[in-house]
Design a protein around this motif. Sequence first.
Motif, PDB file in Angstrom:
ATOM      1  N   ARG A   1      -6.980   2.530 -12.272  1.00 25.16           N
ATOM      2  CA  ARG A   1      -7.225   2.574 -10.835  1.00 25.16           C
ATOM      3  C   ARG A   1      -5.923   2.826 -10.058  1.00 25.16           C
ATOM      4  NH1 ARG A   1     -11.347  -0.506  -7.590  1.00 25.16           N
ATOM      5  NH2 ARG A   1     -10.516  -0.800  -5.498  1.00 25.16           N
ATOM      6  N   ILE A   2      -4.835   2.193 -10.512  1.00 23.63           N
ATOM      7  CA  ILE A   2      -3.541   2.363  -9.856  1.00 23.63           C
ATOM      8  C   ILE A   2      -3.043   3.803 -10.007  1.00 23.63           C
ATOM      9  CG2 ILE A   2      -1.087   1.763 -10.026  1.00 23.63           C
ATOM     10  CD1 ILE A   2      -2.029  -1.125 -10.783  1.00 23.63           C
TER      11      ILE A   2
ATOM     12  N   ASP B   1      -4.593  -2.706  -4.361  1.00 25.29           N
ATOM     13  CA  ASP B   1      -4.798  -1.361  -3.791  1.00 25.29           C
ATOM     14  C   ASP B   1      -3.874  -1.135  -2.598  1.00 25.29           C
ATOM     15  OD1 ASP B   1      -6.765  -0.688  -5.588  1.00 25.29           O
ATOM     16  OD2 ASP B   1      -8.446  -1.059  -4.229  1.00 25.29           O
ATOM     17  N   ARG B   2      -3.800  -2.145  -1.732  1.00 26.84           N
ATOM     18  CA  ARG B   2      -2.971  -1.992  -0.526  1.00 26.84           C
ATOM     19  C   ARG B   2      -1.497  -1.841  -0.891  1.00 26.84           C
ATOM     20  NH1 ARG B   2      -6.583  -5.701   1.815  1.00 26.84           N
ATOM     21  NH2 ARG B   2      -5.134  -7.450   1.862  1.00 26.84           N
TER      22      ARG B   2
ATOM     23  N   PHE C   1      -2.273   9.232  -8.068  1.00 27.12           N
ATOM     24  CA  PHE C   1      -0.914   9.785  -8.047  1.00 27.12           C
ATOM     25  C   PHE C   1      -0.862  11.163  -8.696  1.00 27.12           C
ATOM     26  CE2 PHE C   1       0.026   5.420  -7.129  1.00 27.12           C
ATOM     27  CZ  PHE C   1       1.161   5.470  -6.338  1.00 27.12           C
TER      28      PHE C   1
ATOM     29  N   TYR D   1      -0.300  -0.531  -3.592  1.00 23.15           N
ATOM     30  CA  TYR D   1      -0.061   0.813  -4.140  1.00 23.15           C
ATOM     31  C   TYR D   1      -0.260   1.922  -3.112  1.00 23.15           C
ATOM     32  CZ  TYR D   1       1.143  -0.732  -8.746  1.00 23.15           C
ATOM     33  OH  TYR D   1       1.816  -1.305  -9.800  1.00 23.15           O
TER      34      TYR D   1
ATOM     35  N   VAL E   1       3.182   2.180  -2.084  1.00 19.14           N
ATOM     36  CA  VAL E   1       3.958   2.869  -3.120  1.00 19.14           C
ATOM     37  C   VAL E   1       3.721   4.371  -3.013  1.00 19.14           C
ATOM     38  CG1 VAL E   1       4.164   3.240  -5.623  1.00 19.14           C
ATOM     39  CG2 VAL E   1       3.994   0.902  -4.719  1.00 19.14           C
TER      40      VAL E   1
END
Lengths: 340, 340
Positions: free
Chosen positions: A20-21, B111-112, A25, B114, B117
Amino acid sequence: MDDTKRTEIAELGEFGLIDRICAPFEPQQKTTVKGCGDDAAVLDAGDRYGLVSTDLMLEGVHFDLTYFPLQHLGYKAVVVAVSDILAMNGTPRQVLVSLGISSRFSVEMIDRFYEGVRAACSDFKTDLVGGDTSASVNGLTISVTATGDVDKDKIAYRSGAGANDLICLTGDLGAAYMGLHLLEREKRACDGHPNPEPKFEGYEYILRRQLKPDARVDVVEKLAQSGIVPTSMIDISDGLSSELLHLCKASDKGARIYLNRLPIAKQTYAMADELHSDPVVAALNGGDDYELLFTVPLARRQEVFALGVDVIGHMTEAGTGAALVTPDGQEIALQAQGWK
Amino acid sequence: MDDTKRTEIAELGEFGLIDRICAPFEPQQKTTVKGCGDDAAVLDAGDRYGLVSTDLMLEGVHFDLTYFPLQHLGYKAVVVAVSDILAMNGTPRQVLVSLGISSRFSVEMIDRFYEGVRAACSDFKTDLVGGDTSASVNGLTISVTATGDVDKDKIAYRSGAGANDLICLTGDLGAAYMGLHLLEREKRACDGHPNPEPKFEGYEYILRRQLKPDARVDVVEKLAQSGIVPTSMIDISDGLSSELLHLCKASDKGARIYLNRLPIAKQTYAMADELHSDPVVAALNGGDDYELLFTVPLARRQEVFALGVDVIGHMTEAGTGAALVTPDGQEIALQAQGWK
């Protein structure tokens, strides 16, 4: 903080969380060859690939300082990081070690930790080139980053396994896990005693596997000497089941491994017997082994045997799942480990 | 644990501890160009130098989630790491972000983090290529590793400053520190109120400097365009005093900076006035600025002015110490910050 919706991390699991992370990206740098999703990130460094990987070790989660000597902890921190570079068929070169330290820790204790770091750097021919130190509110926080490199035509991802490739494994499994259980048992037995005398006799091997594991630099060197490039590779930090499932998922293949081929040490059996636990569960799900799991084409069979590694099974076509096969032919589906 | 002798870490200080840790390590790898002791480690990557640096950020020490939004924290974590690459006159390329997460944190909170990030990765053109996630006993642990590279003839170490070189500084100082004090004040004022209404009006700049600092990629790009290679460089994370002392020590030089040349923003003065504190102390010792401090030969004076950076003083011969010079000619010796 706004928490209108709350999903527990355990619902996703560690690997679900990582997916999920990483999903949103998109690489922007042309030197980024491979980002998340393997043992180390792969960077284009001209003639070779550069490798970089990072690991977190937190007191109370990854280690208990009641029985984990600081020298060993420093050593193990380097092993954990270096093992990720080896898992790409790479050569480890440098490590960076960060420490978050509470007021409980003295300079002498930090010295002992770095004695272990130094011993591991010497054993695995890596240089300590940086890190960060910080006060922490409580507990010891360790973060280790390892760098390395690999010839472009020798890199081993998780994703290259072919159907019928042999599944190879270095060393034996479950010993570190049983060593941990022994340490936990003796901690409980000694708790409150003025002169604690923990009983470790006859269990030196499983203790060493927990307290001072090895990074298999020797295996990566032997593979290079034999001219074998694994079609896929991973290191075993979370247990054989989880790691084999990673290879299957990344390679889009299934796998069959054979119960009677799982390498389990005599002391691991003995400790499991004493604790009324199952040594096979320790081997499949114990973790902390830092052995290498890799696949090679069937044609390289003889050469692999000559390396002294075990062939524990073979990859299968996509969609066939990953299973442990018992001597009577039963198939038991392998399970990934949850959020610890 | 055996603790016959106990030296407190505060006795050595952070920098003393780092020196003690690094001293016994001898490089074994020929790709290790520079290990500990600069903003990033320098690795030989063939045509260019590779750079790698790592930072730890711990809840309760580096940030307070009562007022630090998770998006901003994710953003800042990347800034902190990327800034170390810039401080070598390098170009940041990749980041690896590790998180230790207690059960207090939900998937939505991660989530927030990242999202922040990702915003920073987009702003500073870096790729998230890895990291580690782990459960933690309590609190949020963040470890960020940044990689980058630099032309071999353009690298800026801490150690190259010459006597009479100009001391240059980007941006302004002390704002992030005063922003932190404002946040702390409003936290205390709002504590226990059912409908807290923190008063931030007119202080947007200092809040932004604390919550969403900038990494000065623009300055490194402008230096390259102007053909200026700083003789020494460092980023300001611990306050101007500490960082200038690092340059002096590494370069074996002294320094004089001038009080009336220190760039301090209007809101920083205003907040300091309101809190009855000294804006110069904030500028010298506040930290969290992530501006770049560098030296250039006197002959490049005009070109440096054209870059829009401030010249705040000059280096002096070895043995002359580092001091702040007041308008009436008094010299005040600069002090390093202690273990926080």
